[in-house]
Design an enzyme around this catalytic site. Structure first.
Site, mmCIF file in Angstrom:
data_model
loop_
_atom_site.group_PDB
_atom_site.id
_atom_site.type_symbol
_atom_site.label_atom_id
_atom_site.label_comp_id
_atom_site.label_asym_id
_atom_site.label_seq_id
_atom_site.Cartn_x
_atom_site.Cartn_y
_atom_site.Cartn_z
ATOM 1 N N CYS A 34 -22.661 17.682 23.717
ATOM 2 C CA CYS A 34 -22.365 16.660 22.704
ATOM 3 C C CYS A 34 -23.085 16.913 21.388
ATOM 4 C CB CYS A 34 -22.735 15.279 23.227
ATOM 5 S SG CYS A 34 -24.486 15.156 23.636
ATOM 6 N N CYS A 103 -26.126 13.833 29.730
ATOM 7 C CA CYS A 103 -27.091 13.195 28.823
ATOM 8 C C CYS A 103 -28.484 13.172 29.443
ATOM 9 C CB CYS A 103 -26.671 11.762 28.511
ATOM 10 S SG CYS A 103 -24.938 11.609 28.073
HETATM 11 FE FE1 FES Z 1 -25.004 13.055 23.808
HETATM 12 FE FE2 FES Z 1 -25.227 11.241 25.710
HETATM 13 S S1 FES Z 1 -23.434 11.747 24.611
HETATM 14 S S2 FES Z 1 -26.737 12.542 24.923
#
Ligand code: FES
Length: 140
Positions: A34, A103
């Protein structure tokens, strides 16, 4: 997507969030999935983590897992803290939705990087690291 009560609690009231001026070690990692970033600061005395702080640009799950991870490692020896895994942190929070598991890796990796940083500095006799030392982010 369902979050457990413990996840919501740590997200709403994060423990040990912030920075540390006199950290013994600092670890910064980015999440390849992400792009979010996590930094963990540790204070080490006699091989024990006496204080720990985290700062993240990650999501709610990243905040909750870092908060829980810092709570778990405070008071641990470095050897114990090195064994902490994202699975242990998730279990302590009652689980995470599968899409959010990546995450939780941030807290584990940043903690391990902070311990490694401390060990490297000890070995090389370097001064405690500063924010400027920490510009290179490793993505995990
Ligand atoms: Fe990036 Fe959770 S979406 S750390």
């Amino acid at each position: 997507m369902e979050y457990t009560e413990q996840v919501m609690d740590h997200f709403m009231n994060p423990r040990n969030m912030g920075e540390m001026d006199d950290a013994s070690g600092v670890g910064t990692v980015g999440n390849a999935k992400c792009g979010d970033i996590m930094r963990i600061y540790i204070k080490v005395e006699d091989d024990v983590i006496t204080d720990v702080k985290f700062k993240t640009f990650g999501c709610g799950a990243a905040i909750a897992t870092s908060s829980k991870a810092t709570e778990l490692v405070k008071g641990m020896t470095l050897a114990e803290a090195e064994k902490l895994t994202n699975k242990m942190v998730m279990d302590a929070l009652g689980g995470l939705p599968p899409v959010k598991v990546h995450c939780s890796v941030l807290a584990e990796e940043a903690l391990h990087a902070a311990i490694q940083d401390y060990r490297d500095r000890l070995e090389k006799g370097l001064a405690p690291r500063t924010e400027e030392d920490d510009e290179n982010v490793r993505y995990v």
